[in-house]
Write an enzyme that holds these catalytic residues in place. Structure first.
Site, mmCIF file in Angstrom:
data_model
loop_
_atom_site.group_PDB
_atom_site.id
_atom_site.type_symbol
_atom_site.label_atom_id
_atom_site.label_comp_id
_atom_site.label_asym_id
_atom_site.label_seq_id
_atom_site.Cartn_x
_atom_site.Cartn_y
_atom_site.Cartn_z
ATOM 1 N N CYS A 1 5.037 -0.359 18.639
ATOM 2 C CA CYS A 1 5.869 -0.935 17.560
ATOM 3 C C CYS A 1 6.944 -1.874 18.092
ATOM 4 O O CYS A 1 8.098 -1.843 17.655
ATOM 5 C CB CYS A 1 6.520 0.171 16.732
ATOM 6 S SG CYS A 1 5.373 1.275 15.927
ATOM 7 N N ASP B 1 -19.336 -6.105 13.827
ATOM 8 C CA ASP B 1 -17.984 -5.631 14.123
ATOM 9 C C ASP B 1 -17.983 -5.068 15.539
ATOM 10 O O ASP B 1 -17.947 -3.848 15.744
ATOM 11 C CB ASP B 1 -17.574 -4.560 13.100
ATOM 12 C CG ASP B 1 -16.156 -4.040 13.339
ATOM 13 O OD1 ASP B 1 -15.408 -4.671 14.099
ATOM 14 O OD2 ASP B 1 -15.819 -2.983 12.765
ATOM 15 N N CYS C 1 -11.422 -7.343 16.482
ATOM 16 C CA CYS C 1 -10.088 -6.894 16.895
ATOM 17 C C CYS C 1 -9.549 -7.763 18.022
ATOM 18 O O CYS C 1 -8.542 -7.425 18.636
ATOM 19 C CB CYS C 1 -10.140 -5.428 17.322
ATOM 20 S SG CYS C 1 -11.272 -5.099 18.692
#
Length: 412
Positions: A69, A344, A370
């Protein structure tokens, strides 16, 4: 040195341009003036002298020490724009110009998967947490603003489970915790094996702690130690058993956004190939509009997908095959009849499988990724084969990190 931050780089650090080259300063924003010691092109502990108007108060008490984060000090608007810019930049490096939509945001408190490291302190207490920035040091956490509150509430019980796996001083257990439809699923890795692995007594201790915590399943490196209930997940109309250590999108909101765009893109096709399908994240929603050929290297994932087929009604036929698409990509012959292809792949992309698409009859390809860099590389292959990249949608699945996912739609 006192420096002016010019931009935020791809890994989330601020960058100041100097005559000696770029200097990276973590936890800083464009336009800020910072001061600190620079070693090998990094200012590890910058003092912020001039604050960006885009800076906001971080919400986590562990911000700045915990390695996760690291962008929660950035206001939502410019932060999401920056994620979009990472996708635009990756495409530009492959000479691709297309519509890149606004980044799809996700809410805090929605992440259903965490990898929690466990360590024993000198006073005997067991702590769970995440790695510090650019360090092996563990930062013990009491809360996590991105995690599902049900996972956070389980932290004390998870620490008791983890204690059993700290038998050997060289063990560094990581608890891969997933919140399923049936409760907690825990797979533990990082156990010292050269000394004989976890003893029977410690295994029983772990099982008792897991039962007391009402854990659905406890496994060690994919080997089930205890299962009170089969952990399951919902993919479209199907309910699918989750294999131990199986892949699952981290945030249901992000998964739903990607699935919605994939299904919308292939509507009208009678048969769709779902490559790198896992346990059926896209397979089952796709099967509501077309028959599906699904393939993935994970035999356990394909077995779970096949079990899920019987759990739902109203779907088109699904054929599933366990196959390593890196070693044995599906050929145009294998993809015969497929009018659309969804893939994917892992972060490495799918360059060899993408090269097979040119000679198929597929008119639509949906790429889920991703990694914008490998997506752009694979996109260039499709474009050179006669496809047009119609649109790309960035998805902020990993909130307040530098990580960005995306969905791209190609049409022949």
């Amino acid at each position: 040195m006192t420096l002016k931050i010019a931009r935020v780089a791809g890994q989330g650090d601020g960058v100041a341009e100097t005559p000696g080259g770029p200097v990276f300063a973590p936890l800083t924003l464009s336009g800020e003036t910072v001061r600190g010691v620079v070693i090998d092109g990094r200012m590890e502990a910058p003092e912020i002298l001039e604050v960006s108007p885009d800076r906001i108060a971080p919400v986590s008490p562990h911000y700045g020490d915990c390695g996760g984060c690291s962008l929660q000090h950035w206001a939502s608007g410019p932060y999401l724009d920056w994620k979009r810019d990472q996708v635009v930049g990756a495409l530009a490096r492959q000479r691709i110009d297309t519509e890149v939509e606004a980044t799809v945001a996700v809410s805090p408190g929605t992440r259903r998967r965490l990898a929690l490291h466990a360590r024993r302190l000198e006073d005997g207490r067991v702590v769970l947490g995440f790695k510090a920035r650019k360090s092996w040091r563990l930062v013990g956490v009491s809360t996590c603003p991105v995690a599902d509150p049900r996972l956070v509430a389980a932290f004390p019980a998870l620490a008791k489970v983890a204690a059993a796996f700290l038998e050997h001083p060289k063990s560094a257990p990581t608890l891969h915790v997933t919140w399923s439809l049936d409760g907690l699923d825990i797979d533990v890795t990082g156990i010292e094996r050269k000394s004989g692995g976890l003893s029977a007594d410690r295994q029983m201790q772990a099982i008792r702690a897991a039962r007391e915590a009402d854990v659905a399943r406890l496994s060690m490196a994919g080997e089930t130690l205890m299962m009170a209930r089969q952990p399951r997940v919902q993919f479209g109309p199907a309910t699918v058993p989750l294999p131990t250590g199986g892949f699952l999108q981290a945030v249901p909101e992000a998964e739903a956004a990607m699935v919605e765009r994939a299904v919308a893109a292939v509507k009208g096709a009678r048969k769709v190939a779902d490559l790198f399908c896992g346990t059926g994240t896209f397979t089952f929603p796709l099967a509501t509009v077309a028959s599906v050929l699904a393939a993935d290297a994970s035999a356990a994932g394909i077995a779970a997908l096949k079990q899920g087929i019987g759990s739902a009604r109203g779907m088109k036929p699904i054929t599933a095959e366990a196959r390593d698409l890196f070693r044995r990509p599906l050929s145009p012959y294998d993809l015969k009849g497929c009018e659309a292809i969804v893939f994917d792949p892992p972060r490495a992309g799918a360059i060899d499988q993408t090269a097979q698409v040119k000679d198929t009859k597929a008119s639509v390809v949906v790429g889920v990724s991703c990694n914008p860099q490998t997506f752009a590389r694979d996109a260039r292959v499709l474009i050179d084969a006669g496809f047009r990249l119609e649109t790309v949608t960035p998805v902020d699945q990993f909130l307040w990190s530098a990580h960005v996912e995306l969905v791209g739609v190609f049409r022949r």
